[in-house]
Design a protein around this motif. Structure first.
Motif, mmCIF file in Angstrom:
data_model
loop_
_atom_site.group_PDB
_atom_site.id
_atom_site.type_symbol
_atom_site.label_atom_id
_atom_site.label_comp_id
_atom_site.label_asym_id
_atom_site.label_seq_id
_atom_site.Cartn_x
_atom_site.Cartn_y
_atom_site.Cartn_z
ATOM 1 N N ASN A 209 17.861 40.831 23.284
ATOM 2 C CA ASN A 209 17.024 41.774 22.552
ATOM 3 C C ASN A 209 17.543 43.196 22.811
ATOM 4 N N GLU A 210 16.894 44.164 22.185
ATOM 5 C CA GLU A 210 17.350 45.550 22.313
ATOM 6 C C GLU A 210 17.222 46.057 23.753
ATOM 7 N N PHE B 287 21.913 39.954 20.421
ATOM 8 C CA PHE B 287 21.301 41.020 19.628
ATOM 9 C C PHE B 287 22.262 42.190 19.501
ATOM 10 N N GLN C 249 22.745 45.778 16.597
ATOM 11 C CA GLN C 249 22.413 46.512 15.375
ATOM 12 C C GLN C 249 21.178 45.950 14.667
ATOM 13 N N GLY C 250 20.146 45.689 15.443
ATOM 14 C CA GLY C 250 18.858 45.296 14.896
ATOM 15 C C GLY C 250 18.724 43.853 14.468
ATOM 16 N N GLU C 251 19.701 43.017 14.767
ATOM 17 C CA GLU C 251 19.587 41.607 14.379
ATOM 18 C C GLU C 251 20.266 40.685 15.388
#
Length: 180
Positions: A37-38, A158, A160-162
């Motif tokens: 995840n981010e 994860f 760039q948002g995906e």
């Protein structure tokens, strides 16, 4: 261009300092480390001599030098549980070209060829690696070296948002150095 790899037997403070810089380089993190995840993507890790010693218990780690400057590392583990294709005599390969001035100059290509010879000398027959789907440069390199895609793991990392796939590739190596 003089490229050599040297097996890391005993980590030193100066080697660990360089590895620490690579481990926390925001441009490298998405390419070399799985991030679920981010938050994980933005997390920084402290590399220590003790942590490197623990890695050496599970992996063969080689330092990559370009003209006597440490520019990366290449490593492999023999028959680890996280192989995509569980076949006795396989290694899982990992590589990091940590210094930007060494990227795109054939350093990775030569380092992988050298480590394939090392793997072969130890009587192992198969090399597997994982590459994130967005890393087109690495995928092109591995194909040039004769690696073929064998599968993938969806939603692996994860960036760039995906979530992106981990594409698994393999290469069989026989005793005389050719691809089987």
């Amino acid at each position: 261009m003089n490229i050599k790899i040297e097996k890391l037997e005993q980590p030193t403070a100066s080697i660990v300092e360089v590895m620490n810089r690579w481990e926390n380089d925001g441009q490298l993190i998405p390419l070399v480390r799985r991030n679920r995840n981010e938050e994980e993507l933005n997390k920084r890790e402290q590399v220590t001599i003790e942590k490197v010693k623990q890695r050496l218990e599970k992996q063969h780690v080689y330092l990559i030098y370009l003209e006597d400057q440490l520019v990366g590392e290449i490593n492999y583990a023999v028959d680890p549980h996280y192989l995509y294709k569980h076949e006795q005599g396989s290694v899982m390969l990992g590589i990091t070209i940590g210094e930007s001035e060494a990227r795109g100059k054939g350093v990775g290509y030569q380092a992988i060829r050298q480590i394939e010879n090392e793997v072969r000398r130890h009587g192992l027959k198969r090399v597997e690696l994982g590459v994130f789907a967005f890393n087109k440069h690495a995928r092109k390199l591995y194909k040039k070296l004769g690696y073929e895609e064998i599968g993938f793991i969806d939603n692996f990392t994860f960036w760039q948002g995906e979530m992106w796939r981990d594409i698994r590739m393999e290469k069989y190596i026989n005793r005389n150095g050719s691809i089987c």
